[in-house]
Design an enzyme around this catalytic site. Structure first.
Site, PDB file in Angstrom:
ATOM      1  N   VAL A  52       5.867  -0.807   2.502  1.00 13.83           N
ATOM      2  CA  VAL A  52       4.686  -1.317   3.559  1.00 13.83           C
ATOM      3  C   VAL A  52       3.893  -1.846   2.963  1.00 13.83           C
ATOM      4  O   VAL A  52       3.027  -1.919   1.722  1.00 13.83           O
ATOM      5  CB  VAL A  52       4.180   0.547   3.800  1.00 13.83           C
ATOM      6  CG1 VAL A  52       3.106  -0.077   5.090  1.00 13.83           C
ATOM      7  CG2 VAL A  52       5.024   0.883   4.950  1.00 13.83           C
ATOM      8  N   ILE A 108       0.972  -0.839  -0.303  1.00 13.47           N
ATOM      9  CA  ILE A 108       0.154  -0.638  -0.345  1.00 13.47           C
ATOM     10  C   ILE A 108       0.567   1.181   0.251  1.00 13.47           C
ATOM     11  O   ILE A 108      -0.260   2.344  -0.258  1.00 13.47           O
ATOM     12  CB  ILE A 108      -1.184   0.331   1.257  1.00 13.47           C
ATOM     13  CG1 ILE A 108      -0.067   0.077   2.605  1.00 13.47           C
ATOM     14  CG2 ILE A 108      -1.791  -0.327   1.200  1.00 13.47           C
ATOM     15  CD1 ILE A 108      -0.888   0.199   3.527  1.00 13.47           C
ATOM     16  N   GLY A 109       2.015   0.702  -0.052  1.00 15.15           N
ATOM     17  CA  GLY A 109       3.129   2.206   0.134  1.00 15.15           C
ATOM     18  C   GLY A 109       4.120   2.083  -0.101  1.00 15.15           C
ATOM     19  O   GLY A 109       5.044   0.778   0.449  1.00 15.15           O
ATOM     20  N   ASP A 141      11.347  11.815  12.433  1.00 14.48           N
ATOM     21  CA  ASP A 141      11.270  12.191  11.069  1.00 14.48           C
ATOM     22  C   ASP A 141       9.547  12.574  11.280  1.00 14.48           C
ATOM     23  O   ASP A 141       9.102  11.813  10.844  1.00 14.48           O
ATOM     24  CB  ASP A 141      11.581  11.051  10.031  1.00 14.48           C
ATOM     25  CG  ASP A 141      11.287  11.189   8.545  1.00 14.48           C
ATOM     26  OD1 ASP A 141      11.384  11.937   8.624  1.00 14.48           O
ATOM     27  OD2 ASP A 141      10.682  10.092   8.082  1.00 14.48           O
ATOM     28  N   GLY A 165       8.517   3.594   0.960  1.00 21.98           N
ATOM     29  CA  GLY A 165       8.976   5.522   1.247  1.00 21.98           C
ATOM     30  C   GLY A 165      10.776   4.668   1.351  1.00 21.98           C
ATOM     31  O   GLY A 165      11.039   3.969   0.956  1.00 21.98           O
ATOM     32  N   GLY A 166      11.417   5.814   2.378  1.00 25.24           N
ATOM     33  CA  GLY A 166      13.282   6.236   1.375  1.00 25.24           C
ATOM     34  C   GLY A 166      13.667   4.601   2.510  1.00 25.24           C
ATOM     35  O   GLY A 166      14.809   3.693   2.112  1.00 25.24           O
ATOM     36  N   SER A 167      12.741   4.390   3.205  1.00 24.97           N
ATOM     37  CA  SER A 167      13.497   3.157   3.936  1.00 24.97           C
ATOM     38  C   SER A 167      11.911   1.248   4.026  1.00 24.97           C
ATOM     39  O   SER A 167      13.161   0.455   4.664  1.00 24.97           O
ATOM     40  CB  SER A 167      13.117   3.622   6.044  1.00 24.97           C
ATOM     41  OG  SER A 167      11.513   3.554   5.842  1.00 24.97           O
ATOM     42  N   GLY A 168      11.960   1.551   2.821  1.00 26.05           N
ATOM     43  CA  GLY A 168      11.369   0.253   3.011  1.00 26.05           C
ATOM     44  C   GLY A 168       9.834   0.360   2.275  1.00 26.05           C
ATOM     45  O   GLY A 168       9.070   1.309   1.770  1.00 26.05           O
TER      46      GLY A 168
END
Length: 972
Positions: free
Chosen positions: A691, A683-684, A805, A686-689
């Site tokens: 989701v 579902i998403g 963050d 990001g910069g770190s992984g």
């Protein structure tokens, strides 16, 4: 008699030797005592400090070669030496130089211990962790010539007693928390050559007698809270070479007396509140190379005396200057940087501008310039930034720019340029950013186009022809906008090779043929607009598999067939399939009033309940339904059997693949989650992984964050498990629950409770109706709840936790819009040891627009960094704008926009009011009278949180108290 004289001479020599030995032994004992009782030396830098060897040979020690007296102790850049200020070193009477810079020394420095060092000539304690008030300079430090206390945590005022250190030549207080006004006694330091105190919360005016510092060469007090006028006596600084008073709150005019500073090389007065005209007094300042008075309220014209200087850098942007640019500017043979943007300059630019100098940066955007650009802007082949958007320039691109291989950044949109773009311009290997939208260019995109391009925006022109195959060979391309042109031909199927592409806009052209089906390369694509073309065929099912797509516009084409059910999987903020030839039943996920306008103009679409679409036919016989039902049932039975087999194997493997640590009592098996981490559940990203949303057979839904960048090894795994356990112990209603974590051979995962309403950022900025759903009452409760969650992390966790963050996308909202602070992908527990707690980070901490300003020069994150970021979130809640909203002028963000609006309103209203809220409040809000009071309070808190100086920011616990000061009165 001769024997007697010889005897006396021998006796005196022996006495001197014995005395020397005694003092040397005593000084070595001082060194060893300090080392063993006060210093922490984890790297064993001082291992050679042994009683059996001469102290003159010890690391960091320097002696007088003749007397063997210790004259210098230098621990600079040892890195990890720690302890209190080693004042006892100063008990060595011959010591002249003491440097402990770039270490981990900490604590306060008392005036008593500091007084031991009054005989020093050189003292450098920079880049440590000292705090508390600066010590008094009593007794007088008569020999001190160099004092460097920069990059520490000193507070309070600069002691007036420093004025008694008459030999001082160099003083550096950069980046501390020193407040108050500059002491008048500083002007007693008549030998002073360098005075540096930027990045401190200093306040008040400059000393009126600043001109007494006749030997001062470098004077830098930027990024503080200085106010008042620049004293006329500044013109008496006879030796001055550099003046930096930028980023303050100075008012009044630029003193005419500055015209007397014939040795001045650098003048930086930018980002103040200076007004009036730039005085035409710079003709004699022939040494001046850098002139920056940008971001003020200056009026009038650019003086000829300024334009005629041989400046390397001329920055007068962001003022209210007007008139034409003096022709003499083009004779400057040194000019490298020219910034005139955001003024009201008019007329044509000097004809020979750029011909005589190595011009690298040219920015004249947002003025009223007209006519043609100077032909020789890139005559010296050095131009890198070519910026002139929002003017009335006409004609063709200058030939020198068309052939300029050095240009990397081009913004020339919203002018009246015409003609063709030279092929040599497109092919420049340095070209990275191009925005030519809103002009009258024609021609086509050639086959030779720079592979370094990251953005290509040429919308609103008359470009035509087919897209060349080379358009697909741009590995760095992030955004491509070719809309509102005359491009034709089929869409190249290879467009999906652009793996970094985030936005593709080809609307309002003449493209025909089918939409490419192989879209596996578009993992980063968030926006796709192919509307108002002549595209045919069906909408590819693969569009529904694009992991981060949230904007899809295919309206105004000739598309046919059914709407793919896969589109229902997308989390779209905008969908438009109107005015095509689509047919069949509207998929369940789109069969909603929200999408009516997105589907109109397709007369063959049908729905069971949605108006104005026709009802779908139910003429199928019961036998067809029965056959279909039995077929589906059989399929699920077979699939279930296969799933049991696969799951059993996965369970067996999981014992060796995963190490699972649970933190909550679960009603399901952890393995059920881990085997469901499939692409269809993403579902998403990001910069770190990635989701995932996983719905379990119990009906419970969880969110799984699978982290990138796994570093193997027992130490890294132990560190991750330790931090995970810390986060797992968190229990607070406003912090998302960590259910369990898992460590595998090549991945790590964190499993959280699933929060239904998504993120605050998405509701505020992406969902068209989200802003209306969040009335002020909800926004206030979100602000208060998120503040309470962060306060828990900072003040109630042991050790305390810095989120690192904080942003609106990391504040999730449940069904009742209760906020939950989430995503600790960058969080790091603050260890008690100084070495750990202040260790600079190896990656950028936080998201752009939310990062506290001190991070740029300290590279360290503290609780006050979170406070700054939360202040930005408060401003988002009030204004509805993003931190780097597109509506802001270049070089301006939300904090600066709100701050300037508050200052401007305060000046206009005097004591009658704090700020005109109507210019700041989100238009989607309809606040009541009581709401206005509360909004004003929240904005006031936001401004405190976003202070440029961490010491001025409240703690999160105090933020909660401030927000509650005007808490809502329950309504009956």
């Amino acid at each position: 008699m001769a024997n007697y004289i010889f005897y006396l001479h021998l006796l005196s020599l022996l006495s001197f030797t014995l005395a020397g030995d005694s003092s040397t032994t005593r000084d070595a004992a001082v060194l060893l005592r300090v080392k063993t009782t006060q210093l922490s030396d984890p790297d064993s830098m001082l291992n050679d400090w042994l009683e059996s060897t001469s102290s003159c040979n010890w690391t960091g020690i320097k002696c007088n070669h003749q007397t063997l007296d210790i004259i210098s102790i230098d621990f600079s850049d040892f890195g990890n030496l720690a302890g209190p200020f080693p004042a006892d070193f100063c008990r060595i009477p011959t010591l002249r130089n003491l440097s402990i810079a770039n270490n981990l020394f900490n604590g306060t420095i008392s005036s008593t211990s500091f007084s031991l060092c009054s005989h020093l000539a050189f003292l450098n304690i920079s880049n440590n962790f000292f705090e508390g008030k600066l010590p008094e300079f009593m007794p007088r430090f008569g020999n001190l010539t160099v004092l460097d206390a920069s990059y520490n945590g000193f507070t309070g005022e600069i002691p007036p007693s420093i004025g008694g250190s008459s030999s001082l030549q160099y003083v550096d207080f950069t980046s501390n928390y020193i407040s108050g006004k500059l002491a008048d006694s500083l002007t007693n330091l008549t030998e002073l050559k360098v005075f540096l105190a930027p990045f401190n919360p200093l306040a008040g005016p400059l000393p009126e007698t600043i001109g007494l510092l006749k030997n001062l060469e470098i004077f830098r007090i930027s990024s503080t809270n200085l106010s008042g006028k620049i004293p006329d006596s500044i013109g008496d600084l006879a030796s001055i070479q550099s003046i930096d008073l930028s980023d303050n709150a100075l008012t009044g005019v630029i003193p005419v007396s500055i015209g007397r500073l014939k040795g001045l090389k650098y003048l930086w007065l930018y980002n103040n509140i200076l007004s009036g005209e730039i005085p035409d007094v710079f003709g004699n300042l022939t040494s001046l190379t850098h002139f920056d008075v940008s971001q003020n309220n200056l009026t009038g014209k650019l003086p000829v005396s300024v334009a005629g200087l041989h400046l390397v850098s001329l920055n007068v942007n962001d003022n209210r200057l007007e008139g034409e640019i003096p022709a003499v500017l083009s004779s400057n043979d040194k000019l490298v940087q020219l910034k005139l943007f955001n003024n009201s300059f008019s007329g044509t630019l000097p004809e020979n501008l750029g011909k005589n100098s190595n011009l690298e940066e040219f920015d004249v955007s947002s003025n009223q310039f007209s006519g043609k650009l100077p032909e020789n802007l890139c005559y010296k082949k050095a131009l890198q930034k070519f910026i002139c958007f929002n003017n009335r320039f006409s004609g063709e691109i200058p030939a020198s720019c068309g052939e300029c291989k050095s240009i990397s950044y081009v913004r020339i949109s919203n002018n009246e340029f015409s003609g063709e773009i030279p092929a040599s311009f497109w092919s420049s290997s340095e070209l990275q950013f191009v925005d030519m939208s809103g002009n009258k260019f024609h021609g086509s995109i050639p086959g030779s186009i720079s592979k370094s391009l990251t953005k290509l925006a040429i919308s609103g022109n008359n470009f035509s022809g087919e897209l060349p195959a080379a358009i697909c060979k741009l590995p760095e391309m992030v955004e491509m906008d070719l809309s509102d042109n005359q491009f034709s031909g089929a869409l190249p199927t290879c467009l999906t090779n652009l793996k970094k592409l985030e936005k593709l806009n080809l609307q309002s052209n003449k493209f025909f043929g089918e939409i490419p089906k192989a879209m596996s390369g578009w993992d980063e694509l968030s926006s796709l607009n192919l509307s108002n073309n002549q595209l045919t065929g069906e909408i590819p099912n693969q569009i529904g598999d694009l992991p981060v797509l949230n904007y899809l516009d295919l309206a105004g084409n000739l598309l046919s067939g059914k709407i793919p059910a896969t589109l229902s999987k997308l989390k779209l903020n905008m969908l438009n399939l109107s005015n095509n030839n689509l047919e069949g039943k509207i998929p369940t996920g789109l069969d909603s009033e929200v999408f009516v306008s997105s589907l109109t103009g397709n007369p063959k679409l049908c729905s069971q309940d949605l108006k104005p679409f026709r009802k779908c036919s139910k003429s199928k016989s019961i036998s067809y339904y029965l056959v279909g039902f039995l077929s589906i049932l059989a399929f699920f039975l077979i699939a279930s059997l296969l799933w049991v087999v696969v799951k059993t194997k996965l369970f067996r493997r999981s014992k060796s693949l995963w190490k699972i640590t649970s933190f909550q009592r679960l009603g399901f098996k952890e393995q059920d989650v881990m085997v469901s981490l499939m692409e269809s559940n993403v579902i998403g990203m990001g910069g770190s992984g990635k989701v995932y949303r996983v719905t379990l057979k119990t009906g419970q839904t969880v969110a799984v964050k699978k982290l990138y960048g796994v570093h193997r090894g027992p130490e890294n795994e132990a560190e991750f498990l330790s931090e995970m356990e810390t986060l797992g112990r968190i229990r607070h209603k406003n912090i998302v629950k960590l259910l369990f974590g898992s460590v595998g051979a090549d991945f790590r995962a964190l499993v959280y409770e699933y929060v239904e309403n998504g993120s605050l950022g998405d509701l505020l900025h992406k969902d068209p109706k989200g802003g209306f759903l969040l009335d002020w009452s909800k926004r206030y409760e979100i602000a208060l709840g998120a503040a309470q969650g962060l306060a828990y992390l900072h003040h109630d966790c042991v050790p305390s936790i810095v989120h690192r963050d904080v942003k609106s996308n990391n504040i999730l909202l449940d069904e009742e819009f209760r906020p939950c602070v989430a995503d600790f992908g960058l969080a790091k527990t603050l260890q008690l040891e100084v070495k750990e707690s202040d260790e600079p980070m190896s990656r950028v901490a936080g998201s752009y627009g939310y990062i506290a300003p001190e991070y740029a020069y300290t590279m360290k994150v503290t609780e006050k960094s979170d406070v700054y970021s939360f202040g930005v979130v408060l401003m988002e809640l009030v204004t509805g704008k993003r931190p780097n909203d597109a509506s802001f002028e270049e070089h301006k963000d939300l904090v600066k926009w709100v701050t300037e609006a508050a200052l401007s309103s305060s000046e206009n209203q005097g004591d009658g009011g704090w700020v005109d809220l109507d210019q700041l409040i989100d238009p989607k809000l309809n606040p009541s009278g009581q709401d206005y009071e509360e909004i004003e309070n929240v904005l006031n808190v936001a401004l405190q949180c976003t202070s440029a100086f961490p010491i001025n920011r409240p703690s999160m616990r105090r933020v909660v108290e401030l927000l509650k000061d005007q808490s809502r009165t329950p309504t009956k």
